[in-house]
Design a protein around this motif. Structure first.
Motif, PDB file in Angstrom:
ATOM      1  N   LEU A   1      47.419  62.855  67.423  1.00  0.00           N
ATOM      2  CA  LEU A   1      47.592  61.720  66.509  1.00  0.00           C
ATOM      3  C   LEU A   1      46.367  61.561  65.607  1.00  0.00           C
ATOM      4  O   LEU A   1      46.466  61.351  64.401  1.00  0.00           O
ATOM      5  N   ARG A   2      45.213  61.713  66.204  1.00  0.00           N
ATOM      6  CA  ARG A   2      43.982  61.573  65.412  1.00  0.00           C
ATOM      7  C   ARG A   2      43.900  62.655  64.329  1.00  0.00           C
ATOM      8  O   ARG A   2      43.431  62.422  63.228  1.00  0.00           O
ATOM      9  N   LYS A   3      44.368  63.840  64.680  1.00  0.00           N
ATOM     10  CA  LYS A   3      44.399  64.920  63.696  1.00  0.00           C
ATOM     11  C   LYS A   3      45.227  64.501  62.480  1.00  0.00           C
ATOM     12  O   LYS A   3      44.815  64.690  61.335  1.00  0.00           O
TER      13      LYS A   3
ATOM     14  N   GLU B   1      43.313  62.054  60.424  1.00  0.00           N
ATOM     15  CA  GLU B   1      42.261  62.688  59.624  1.00  0.00           C
ATOM     16  C   GLU B   1      42.841  63.406  58.412  1.00  0.00           C
ATOM     17  O   GLU B   1      42.238  63.431  57.344  1.00  0.00           O
ATOM     18  N   LEU B   2      44.021  63.985  58.589  1.00  0.00           N
ATOM     19  CA  LEU B   2      44.680  64.620  57.443  1.00  0.00           C
ATOM     20  C   LEU B   2      45.021  63.572  56.389  1.00  0.00           C
ATOM     21  O   LEU B   2      44.793  63.769  55.192  1.00  0.00           O
ATOM     22  N   ALA B   3      45.542  62.443  56.834  1.00  0.00           N
ATOM     23  CA  ALA B   3      45.897  61.379  55.886  1.00  0.00           C
ATOM     24  C   ALA B   3      44.643  60.871  55.178  1.00  0.00           C
ATOM     25  O   ALA B   3      44.661  60.583  53.985  1.00  0.00           O
TER      26      ALA B   3
ATOM     27  N   SER C   1      43.938  71.167  59.777  1.00  0.00           N
ATOM     28  CA  SER C   1      45.291  71.614  60.111  1.00  0.00           C
ATOM     29  C   SER C   1      45.297  72.737  61.151  1.00  0.00           C
ATOM     30  O   SER C   1      46.223  72.820  61.961  1.00  0.00           O
ATOM     31  N   ILE C   2      44.303  73.592  61.110  1.00  0.00           N
ATOM     32  CA  ILE C   2      44.338  74.733  62.043  1.00  0.00           C
ATOM     33  C   ILE C   2      43.773  74.398  63.421  1.00  0.00           C
ATOM     34  O   ILE C   2      43.763  75.235  64.311  1.00  0.00           O
ATOM     35  N   GLN C   3      43.318  73.167  63.603  1.00  0.00           N
ATOM     36  CA  GLN C   3      42.891  72.790  64.956  1.00  0.00           C
ATOM     37  C   GLN C   3      44.107  72.799  65.889  1.00  0.00           C
ATOM     38  O   GLN C   3      45.162  72.297  65.540  1.00  0.00           O
TER      39      GLN C   3
ATOM     40  N   LYS D   1      34.750  53.108  56.048  1.00  0.00           N
ATOM     41  CA  LYS D   1      35.557  52.248  56.904  1.00  0.00           C
ATOM     42  C   LYS D   1      36.342  53.081  57.912  1.00  0.00           C
ATOM     43  O   LYS D   1      36.514  52.705  59.044  1.00  0.00           O
ATOM     44  N   GLU D   2      36.794  54.236  57.422  1.00  0.00           N
ATOM     45  CA  GLU D   2      37.619  55.093  58.268  1.00  0.00           C
ATOM     46  C   GLU D   2      36.820  55.621  59.455  1.00  0.00           C
ATOM     47  O   GLU D   2      37.372  55.863  60.527  1.00  0.00           O
ATOM     48  N   ASP D   3      35.522  55.797  59.250  1.00  0.00           N
ATOM     49  CA  ASP D   3      34.697  56.234  60.372  1.00  0.00           C
ATOM     50  C   ASP D   3      34.800  55.257  61.530  1.00  0.00           C
ATOM     51  O   ASP D   3      34.799  55.640  62.689  1.00  0.00           O
ATOM     52  N   ASN D   4      34.893  53.980  61.185  1.00  0.00           N
ATOM     53  CA  ASN D   4      35.084  52.978  62.237  1.00  0.00           C
ATOM     54  C   ASN D   4      36.366  53.245  62.999  1.00  0.00           C
ATOM     55  O   ASN D   4      36.433  53.128  64.196  1.00  0.00           O
TER      56      ASN D   4
END
Ligand code: ATP
Ligand code: MG
Length: 404
Positions: A220-222, A225-227, A337-339, A392-395
């Protein structure tokens, strides 16, 4: 001397007639979203140009962000100076000395929008040109294609100097073409599809299917991060997570394995469409491309598509894998994406899914399932977070890290 503002030239807006101000205001809000990591920056959008006031923010960083925002044709950093002739002269001399390299040609292009100013643009060109010769005697003036075109704008509040013209991303401001739902997996193709939709002004809301506990929080986190990588092109993105667990279990238990993929995809399409309707999107965007895998034959696309009459945009459908990868690298999504995280589509995937599924057969198998109930419960299960630009996203990432 530091840059004080950046002057923005709009892109294709001129073709848009009376919607022009609407377009410009949208672009302004997008720039504000993307630049929200620089709290001191202020954005103003006028009919012909926009202005980003730096108020001490780092020019280089702001400029890198501006290069990515769709709807900006070009921009020029400028120095703001006092509207007094000795000050203007001195500033012109300072800037020219700083940027001059041996053999360069130049011209001064003055423009006076404050007509009460004591010199007109012709006089300004002459006086400031002479000022340049005072400090760089060897420099040559050249009216056609000079190496340095120093622009001097006398406005009501101050005088602005600029000489650089930096190319922007082009495209249309995100949101000016309406809204679409981007089906975002963790793969290479769908983020690129999202990027291409954004480029033509379609704002996107992301729909991501997860199947906990079969898919992990890392997966989900991946997708988050893509978004996040897509925010820089036009602003914040609503990320909608939907659970597909119940549906996938039902399909696995009640339908033939060879049709599992097709039926799962049809559910994803129905759910995305239901969310689209609720949230007033106009289209669905996905990362389907024509290829060798089962979900990517035209027959398969046709059967999956059959559950809705909503237009589906497939920006990468005819692109070669290598072309898609090149774009993924350009927008910096490839490495994410390749993770190796599992996708909900691969968890129960059979070795040999049907490459030419038949719609009438699918319909027979689907009769074994409570389609309406399953779709309704999936739509009810959705959760939404807003993905914003980096700081902010880092939070957010941290929040998820703490959660893991
Ligand atoms: P991608 O690289 O985007 O995953 P793909 O080439 O792997 O695409 P598929 O796995 O067949 O192709 O998926 C086709 C499209 O279906 C994806 O591009 C995406 O738009 C959508 N999709 C697949 N899995 C999901 C998911 N878990 N959540 C949302 N959409 C998905
Ligand atoms: Mg995939």
């Amino acid at each position: 001397m530091d840059y004080s503002e950046i002057m923005i030239r709009y892109g294709e807006l001129s073709t848009k007639g009376k919607n022009r101000m609407q377009f410009i205001n949208k672009l302004k809000r997008n720039i504000e979203d993307v630049l929200s990591v620089f709290p001191d920056v202020k954005v103003i959008a006028e009919r012909d140009r926009g202005h980003v006031f730096l108020n001490g923010a780092d020019y280089q960083a702001v400029s890198e962000s501006l290069k990515e925002i769709f709807g900006i044709q070009a921009f020029s950093p400028s120095y703001k100076i006092k509207k007094e002739m000795p000050v203007i002269k001195q500033a012109v001399q300072d800037v020219m000395t700083k940027i001059y390299k041996e053999g360069m040609t130049f011209k001064i292009t003055s423009k006076r929008s404050d007509h009460s100013f004591e010199f007109d643009s012709c006089e300004l060109n002459q006086i400031l040109g002479s000022a340049v010769f005072e400090v760089i005697p060897d420099i040559k003036a050249q009216m056609k294609n000079p190496d340095i075109d120093l622009k001097v704008e006398v406005r009501d509040e101050a005088v602005y100097l600029s000489y650089e013209n930096i190319k922007g991303a082009g495209g249309l401001p995100v949101g000016t073409s309406g809204k679409g739902m981007l089906m975002l997996s963790g793969g290479i193709d769908s983020p690129v599809a999202g990027y291409l939709a954004l480029k033509r002004g379609v704002s996107i809301e992301v729909v991501h299917f997860a199947s906990p506990p079969y898919t992990s929080p890392g997966s989900l986190r991946k997708a988050h991060e893509l978004a996040r990588k897509l925010v820089k092109f036009g602003g914040n993105i609503q990320f909608i997570e939907v659970s597909l667990t119940e549906i996938q279990e039902e399909i696995k238990n009640k339908t033939p394995e060879a049709y599992l993929m097709t039926i799962t995809r049809r559910f994803m399409m129905r759910i995305t469409d239901a969310i689209r309707e609720k949230r007033r999107g106009l289209v669905i965007i996905n990362g389907e491309s024509l290829g060798q895998v089962a979900s990517q034959t035209l027959e398969s696309m046709q059967v999956i598509n059959a559950v809705t009459s909503t237009p589906i945009i497939r920006p990468v459908v005819t692109m070669d894998k290598l072309e898609i990868i090149q774009l993924a690298e350009k927008i910096d999504t490839f490495d994410i994406s390749i993770q190796p995280f599992e996708d909900c589509c691969t968890i129960f995937a059979p070795d040999r899914p049907k490459t030419n599924p038949k719609e009438h057969k699918v319909e027979v198998y689907e009769k074994r399932l409570d389609i309406e109930g399953l779709v309704a419960r999936a739509v009810e299960s959705l959760s939404i977070i807003e993905i914003t630009s980096k700081a902010k996203e880092d939070n957010l990432t941290q929040m998820i890290d703490n959660f893991l």
